[in-house]
Write an enzyme that holds these catalytic residues in place. Structure first.
Site, short mmCIF file in Angstrom:
data_model
loop_
_atom_site.label_atom_id
_atom_site.label_comp_id
_atom_site.label_asym_id
_atom_site.label_seq_id
_atom_site.Cartn_x
_atom_site.Cartn_y
_atom_site.Cartn_z
N ASP A 35 32.64 31.78 -17.89
CA ASP A 35 32.06 33.06 -18.32
C ASP A 35 32.34 34.08 -17.22
O ASP A 35 31.62 34.19 -16.24
CB ASP A 35 30.56 32.89 -18.56
CG ASP A 35 29.88 34.16 -19.06
OD1 ASP A 35 30.47 35.25 -18.90
OD2 ASP A 35 28.76 34.06 -19.60
N GLU A 127 20.96 31.85 -10.58
CA GLU A 127 21.35 32.19 -11.95
C GLU A 127 20.41 31.40 -12.84
O GLU A 127 20.67 30.25 -13.17
CB GLU A 127 22.82 31.85 -12.20
CG GLU A 127 23.37 32.50 -13.45
CD GLU A 127 23.06 31.71 -14.71
OE1 GLU A 127 21.91 31.80 -15.22
OE2 GLU A 127 23.96 31.00 -15.18
N GLU A 136 14.43 27.92 -21.71
CA GLU A 136 14.90 26.95 -20.71
C GLU A 136 15.32 27.63 -19.40
O GLU A 136 16.21 27.15 -18.70
CB GLU A 136 16.05 26.09 -21.26
CG GLU A 136 15.60 25.10 -22.33
CD GLU A 136 16.59 24.00 -22.59
OE1 GLU A 136 17.79 24.21 -22.34
OE2 GLU A 136 16.19 22.92 -23.05
N HIS A 284 28.36 33.79 -22.31
CA HIS A 284 27.99 32.53 -22.95
C HIS A 284 26.56 32.57 -23.50
O HIS A 284 26.18 31.73 -24.30
CB HIS A 284 28.17 31.34 -21.99
CG HIS A 284 27.09 31.20 -20.98
ND1 HIS A 284 27.01 31.98 -19.84
CD2 HIS A 284 26.02 30.36 -20.91
CE1 HIS A 284 25.97 31.62 -19.13
NE2 HIS A 284 25.34 30.65 -19.75
#
Length: 349
Positions: A35, A127, A136, A284
């Site tokens: 990505d 990240e 999540e 993504h």
């Protein structure tokens, strides 16, 4: 086979195991590093903050393959603690060694809540974002690291997150629903009665992760929530909500909302923004699509208002639910609650 099964609340240990297990395969790491928007924005943000990173100690929360830790060393970090809970940490050790940075980067296997660092840090990089920002996500862990390990005046990369919503018209769904009216012409069998069943199946309560094309967005997106990573608390993450107001571009049928996020990195010249907007290059994360039960027609300047509430699922604290109260034009107020489907809690004994 029916999926109408009573869901069990997963204990936290099992929730964590399922989450960390999902990061043990190469596919997800390939997807994330491939990505370009994601990886290059982090790289540029870290390098542009080299004055704040040079000679400093950094904590990388959920380091994965260690790529952000390496960027930090390239920006001049004195020491980086790369904390990673799953077995990909073994590959991170190899990658660090292959880049001759084992004297600067220490990969630590474990969760940030359980590891013991030898010192406090001046920089936290992570990240942590999930689908729709919070599904999540590791934000709770980043906040734990902030409160326990970040020195006063330290920096967090990224430092801010914002959530947006916009009404959309998904033509693929309309084509799929219309399909049942075409069967008679094709095969001489009238199956138009399937349309209502198809609508219930397709326009359900799932959060659908999909790419939304610019042409399908029916208004300017509206911001509804902002998170300041220097001050937001874990308790506040239990209910992230806000109101929104949009005005339609023109005549169309609204059959869904899309939710997306941005995160902002402070930089000396101007902030750097990583955006998952449908108006920007695809990432993504794509967008979170929330289908209405029935489409609603709008014309130019039809007002769409409402409130969005995001909160952890009862079954798993790592999974997000999105509740939307909305009014489209003169229609009466509607409500719908969405979640990302997860069969792992039912498939396991």
């Amino acid at each position: 086979m029916s999926h109408v099964v009573k869901k069990r609340k997963l204990d936290k240990t099992r929730q964590d195991r399922l989450y960390f297990d999902s990061y043990t395969d190469v596919t997800i790491h390939e997807e994330m590093i491939a990505d370009h928007v994601r990886t290059n924005t982090y790289r540029m943000a870290i390098l542009r903050n080299s004055e704040s990173i040079r000679g400093k100690v950094v904590l990388d929360v959920g380091a994965g393959t260690g790529v952000l830790s390496i960027f930090c060393v390239q920006a001049g970090a004195k020491k980086v603690y790369a904390v990673e809970a799953c077995s990909i940490a073994e590959q991170a050790v190899k990658i660090v060694k292959q880049n001759n940075m084992e004297d600067k980067i220490e990969v630590i296997r474990g969760t940030v809540e359980t590891v013991d660092l030898p010192e406090k840090v001046e920089v936290i990089v992570s990240e942590w974002m999930g689908y729709a920002l919070l599904h999540e996500s590791m934000l709770n862990s980043v906040l734990y690291a902030r409160d326990k390990w970040l020195k006063p005046g330290g920096i967090i990369l990224p430092s801010k997150a914002e959530l947006y919503i916009a009404p959309i018209g998904d033509p693929v769904v309309e084509d799929r629903l219309h399909f049942w009216y075409t069967v008679k012409d094709r095969y001489g069998v009238d199956m138009s009665c399937m349309s209502d069943f198809a609508r219930r199946c397709i326009m359900n309560s799932d959060i659908t992760v999909n790419s939304v094309t610019v042409e399908d967005v029916l208004s300017h997106p509206a911001p509804f929530a902002e998170l300041d990573l220097y001050s937001v608390t874990v308790e506040e993450l239990r209910s992230v909500k806000g109101k929104f107001r949009c005005e339609s571009f023109g005549s169309a049928a609204v059959n869904a909302f899309c939710v997306y996020f941005t995160v902002t990195f402070p930089c000396p010249d101007k902030p750097l923004v990583l955006s998952t907007s449908p108006f920007k290059p695809e990432t993504h994360w794509k967008q979170a699509v929330l289908y209405l039960d029935v489409p609603v027609d709008v014309v130019q300047d039809t007002v769409v208002t409402g409130e969005v509430s995001m909160y952890p699922s009862e079954e798993s604290a790592r999974h997000i639910c999105i509740h939307v109260d909305y009014t489209i034009g003169e229609q009466k107020r509607q409500s719908k609650t969405f979640s990302i489907p997860d069969w792992s809690s039912e498939a396991q004994p």
